[in-house]
Design a protein around this motif. Structure first.
Motif, mmCIF file in Angstrom:
data_model
loop_
_atom_site.group_PDB
_atom_site.id
_atom_site.type_symbol
_atom_site.label_atom_id
_atom_site.label_comp_id
_atom_site.label_asym_id
_atom_site.label_seq_id
_atom_site.Cartn_x
_atom_site.Cartn_y
_atom_site.Cartn_z
ATOM 1 N N ALA A 30 0.828 -1.195 0.000
ATOM 2 C CA ALA A 30 0.000 0.000 0.000
ATOM 3 C C ALA A 30 0.862 1.245 0.000
ATOM 4 C CB ALA A 30 -0.893 -0.002 1.237
ATOM 5 N N ALA A 31 0.407 2.264 -0.721
ATOM 6 C CA ALA A 31 1.079 3.555 -0.688
ATOM 7 C C ALA A 31 0.645 4.298 0.562
ATOM 8 C CB ALA A 31 0.696 4.364 -1.923
ATOM 9 N N PRO A 32 1.487 5.201 1.121
ATOM 10 C CA PRO A 32 1.058 5.975 2.273
ATOM 11 C C PRO A 32 -0.089 6.894 1.905
ATOM 12 C CG PRO A 32 3.172 6.754 1.417
ATOM 13 C CD PRO A 32 2.816 5.529 0.660
ATOM 14 N N ALA A 33 -1.142 6.934 2.715
ATOM 15 C CA ALA A 33 -2.275 7.840 2.489
ATOM 16 C C ALA A 33 -3.308 7.788 3.605
ATOM 17 C CB ALA A 33 -2.855 7.575 1.135
ATOM 18 N N GLY A 34 -4.684 7.909 3.505
ATOM 19 C CA GLY A 34 -5.631 8.244 4.589
ATOM 20 C C GLY A 34 -6.564 7.153 5.061
ATOM 21 N N SER A 35 -7.134 7.245 6.239
ATOM 22 C CA SER A 35 -7.995 6.216 6.791
ATOM 23 C C SER A 35 -9.042 6.811 7.694
ATOM 24 C CB SER A 35 -7.155 5.216 7.594
ATOM 25 O OG SER A 35 -6.767 5.796 8.815
ATOM 26 N N GLN A 36 -9.919 5.941 8.210
ATOM 27 C CA GLN A 36 -10.867 6.412 9.187
ATOM 28 C C GLN A 36 -10.140 6.781 10.473
ATOM 29 O OE1 GLN A 36 -13.474 2.918 8.989
ATOM 30 N NE2 GLN A 36 -15.112 4.400 8.806
ATOM 31 N N VAL A 37 -10.652 7.801 11.148
ATOM 32 C CA VAL A 37 -10.058 8.232 12.400
ATOM 33 C C VAL A 37 -10.358 7.200 13.479
ATOM 34 C CG1 VAL A 37 -10.202 9.939 14.227
ATOM 35 C CG2 VAL A 37 -10.108 10.673 11.867
ATOM 36 N N PRO A 46 -3.495 1.222 8.978
ATOM 37 C CA PRO A 46 -4.255 1.439 7.742
ATOM 38 C C PRO A 46 -3.557 0.902 6.503
ATOM 39 C CG PRO A 46 -3.333 3.502 8.548
ATOM 40 C CD PRO A 46 -3.120 2.491 9.631
ATOM 41 N N ASP A 47 -2.219 0.917 6.489
ATOM 42 C CA ASP A 47 -1.512 0.382 5.332
ATOM 43 C C ASP A 47 -1.755 -1.122 5.194
ATOM 44 O OD1 ASP A 47 -0.574 2.880 4.864
ATOM 45 O OD2 ASP A 47 1.514 2.461 5.352
ATOM 46 N N LEU A 48 -1.675 -1.855 6.306
ATOM 47 C CA LEU A 48 -1.904 -3.295 6.265
ATOM 48 C C LEU A 48 -3.354 -3.604 5.910
ATOM 49 C CD1 LEU A 48 0.146 -4.507 9.365
ATOM 50 C CD2 LEU A 48 0.783 -4.618 6.954
ATOM 51 N N GLU A 49 -4.277 -2.813 6.435
ATOM 52 C CA GLU A 49 -5.682 -3.031 6.111
ATOM 53 C C GLU A 49 -5.955 -2.772 4.630
ATOM 54 O OE1 GLU A 49 -7.991 -0.658 8.742
ATOM 55 O OE2 GLU A 49 -7.894 -2.124 10.356
ATOM 56 N N PHE A 135 -2.376 -9.089 8.098
ATOM 57 C CA PHE A 135 -2.872 -7.760 7.775
ATOM 58 C C PHE A 135 -3.356 -6.984 9.000
ATOM 59 C CE2 PHE A 135 -3.620 -10.276 3.874
ATOM 60 C CZ PHE A 135 -2.775 -9.586 3.040
ATOM 61 N N GLY A 136 -2.859 -7.312 10.178
ATOM 62 C CA GLY A 136 -3.284 -6.559 11.351
ATOM 63 C C GLY A 136 -4.717 -6.892 11.728
ATOM 64 N N ALA A 137 -5.438 -5.909 12.235
ATOM 65 C CA ALA A 137 -6.797 -6.150 12.719
ATOM 66 C C ALA A 137 -7.777 -6.432 11.591
ATOM 67 C CB ALA A 137 -7.278 -4.953 13.531
ATOM 68 N N GLY A 138 -7.446 -6.017 10.377
ATOM 69 C CA GLY A 138 -8.313 -6.283 9.238
ATOM 70 C C GLY A 138 -9.282 -5.161 8.949
ATOM 71 N N PRO A 139 -9.738 -5.082 7.692
ATOM 72 C CA PRO A 139 -10.629 -3.997 7.281
ATOM 73 C C PRO A 139 -12.037 -4.147 7.843
ATOM 74 C CG PRO A 139 -10.344 -5.558 5.497
ATOM 75 C CD PRO A 139 -9.410 -5.988 6.583
ATOM 76 N N ILE A 140 -12.777 -3.045 7.820
ATOM 77 C CA ILE A 140 -14.178 -3.032 8.231
ATOM 78 C C ILE A 140 -15.025 -3.574 7.083
ATOM 79 C CG2 ILE A 140 -16.111 -1.518 8.819
ATOM 80 C CD1 ILE A 140 -13.983 0.367 10.085
ATOM 81 N N VAL A 141 -15.998 -4.421 7.402
ATOM 82 C CA VAL A 141 -16.897 -5.001 6.405
ATOM 83 C C VAL A 141 -18.333 -4.612 6.733
ATOM 84 C CG1 VAL A 141 -17.795 -7.115 5.375
ATOM 85 C CG2 VAL A 141 -15.379 -6.962 5.972
ATOM 86 N N VAL A 142 -19.021 -4.037 5.761
ATOM 87 C CA VAL A 142 -20.430 -3.686 5.881
ATOM 88 C C VAL A 142 -21.154 -4.300 4.687
ATOM 89 C CG1 VAL A 142 -22.116 -1.813 5.992
ATOM 90 C CG2 VAL A 142 -19.847 -1.494 6.984
ATOM 91 N N VAL A 143 -22.276 -4.968 4.906
ATOM 92 C CA VAL A 143 -23.055 -5.543 3.819
ATOM 93 C C VAL A 143 -24.381 -4.805 3.716
ATOM 94 C CG1 VAL A 143 -24.149 -7.634 2.899
ATOM 95 C CG2 VAL A 143 -21.967 -7.798 4.120
ATOM 96 N N ARG A 144 -24.705 -4.360 2.507
ATOM 97 C CA ARG A 144 -25.957 -3.655 2.255
ATOM 98 C C ARG A 144 -26.647 -4.257 1.028
ATOM 99 N NH1 ARG A 144 -25.304 -2.328 6.616
ATOM 100 N NH2 ARG A 144 -25.146 -0.253 7.560
ATOM 101 N N ARG A 145 -27.977 -4.119 0.987
ATOM 102 C CA ARG A 145 -28.760 -4.522 -0.182
ATOM 103 C C ARG A 145 -29.156 -3.263 -0.938
ATOM 104 N NH1 ARG A 145 -32.054 -9.831 0.726
ATOM 105 N NH2 ARG A 145 -30.754 -10.874 2.288
ATOM 106 N N LEU A 146 -28.768 -3.178 -2.202
ATOM 107 C CA LEU A 146 -29.073 -2.012 -3.028
ATOM 108 C C LEU A 146 -30.107 -2.384 -4.084
ATOM 109 C CD1 LEU A 146 -26.401 -1.065 -1.665
ATOM 110 C CD2 LEU A 146 -25.866 0.098 -3.820
ATOM 111 N N ARG A 147 -31.180 -1.605 -4.137
ATOM 112 C CA ARG A 147 -32.177 -1.803 -5.175
ATOM 113 C C ARG A 147 -31.592 -1.399 -6.531
ATOM 114 N NH1 ARG A 147 -34.847 0.879 -1.101
ATOM 115 N NH2 ARG A 147 -34.704 2.826 -2.300
#
Length: 229
Positions: A30-37, A46-49, A135-147
């Motif tokens: 991953a390149a250095p850059a931004g994440s959730q606070v 955030p890089d590992l995630e 990968f550390g703690a791992g990314p956040i996963v959200v599942v949604r249903r989109l019409r």
């Protein structure tokens, strides 16, 4: 900046092609850059995630390739890739792209082949799947249903100069698009490829809110598994 995982191309032996794309994804950094606070000393890296998100999207592509060809070996590879990654669930539906779900698909493709079924059984054992994630703690996963034609959006708070990577993996029935907007509404990243697993990477965001928009471009509803670090 948009970063896409590599595509499997025809002409290779099925398992070799799947392994090639898997190895290329695991080697990405991953390149250095931004994440959730986040707060506290145990905040995930955030890089590992971000690398984990790349690997999950690549696993989705390998799985789609295996599904088209009903290739059990390639589906096992995709399952193993997901088995490396720990995720953090948010509220919503159960994730549909998981290590165990892909192993169930692989079993249907095995056509009674005893060697393949034994391999799938070993992969299902309690000491398989997510063990010590690289990968550390791992990314956040959200599942949604989109019409059909629906846009789902939410806002994250970006931290300056830390990687921000977002992916939206659809269930395969429709085309899914993704866009990230800054606090002025300007698009800072978009992926409008005609597929169901768009990815956006923002290399060096300014600190502040970033609006994430996921669009179902199809004519039928779709589940979407959203990943962000």
């Amino acid at each position: 900046m948009v970063e896409r995982a590599g595509r499997v191309v025809g002409g290779q032996a099925p398992i070799a092609a799947a392994l090639a794309i898997a190895v290329s994804a695991i080697g990405l950094t991953a390149a250095p850059a931004g994440s959730q606070v986040r707060s506290g000393p145990s905040a995930p890296d955030p890089d590992l995630e971000a690398r984990a998100i790349t690997q999950m999207v690549t696993a989705a592509e390998v799985a789609a390739w295996a599904r088209e060809r009903r290739d059990a070996e390639a589906m096992i590879v995709a399952a193993r890739m997901l088995g490396d990654i720990r995720t953090r669930r948010e509220n919503g539906d159960e994730p549909f792209l998981t290590h165990l779900v892909l192993l169930e698909e692989a079993e249907t493709f095995a056509r009674g082949d005893r060697d393949l079924l034994d391999e799938i059984s070993r992969e299902r054992s309690p000491d398989k799947g997510v063990r010590a994630s690289p990968f550390g703690a791992g990314p956040i996963v959200v599942v949604r249903r989109l019409r059909a034609r629906e846009t789902y959006s939410f806002t994250v708070e970006a931290r300056r100069n830390e990687v921000l990577r977002v992916a939206a993996i659809g269930d395969g029935d429709t085309n899914i698009d993704l866009a990230l907007r800054d606090q002025n509404g300007a698009v800072i990243c978009s992926d409008g490829s005609r597929d169901h697993y768009p990815v956006c990477t923002v290399a060096r965001p300014q600190a502040g809110p970033i609006r994430i928009e996921i669009v179902n471009r199809g004519e039928v509803w779709s589940r979407v598994q959203i990943l962000t670090n």
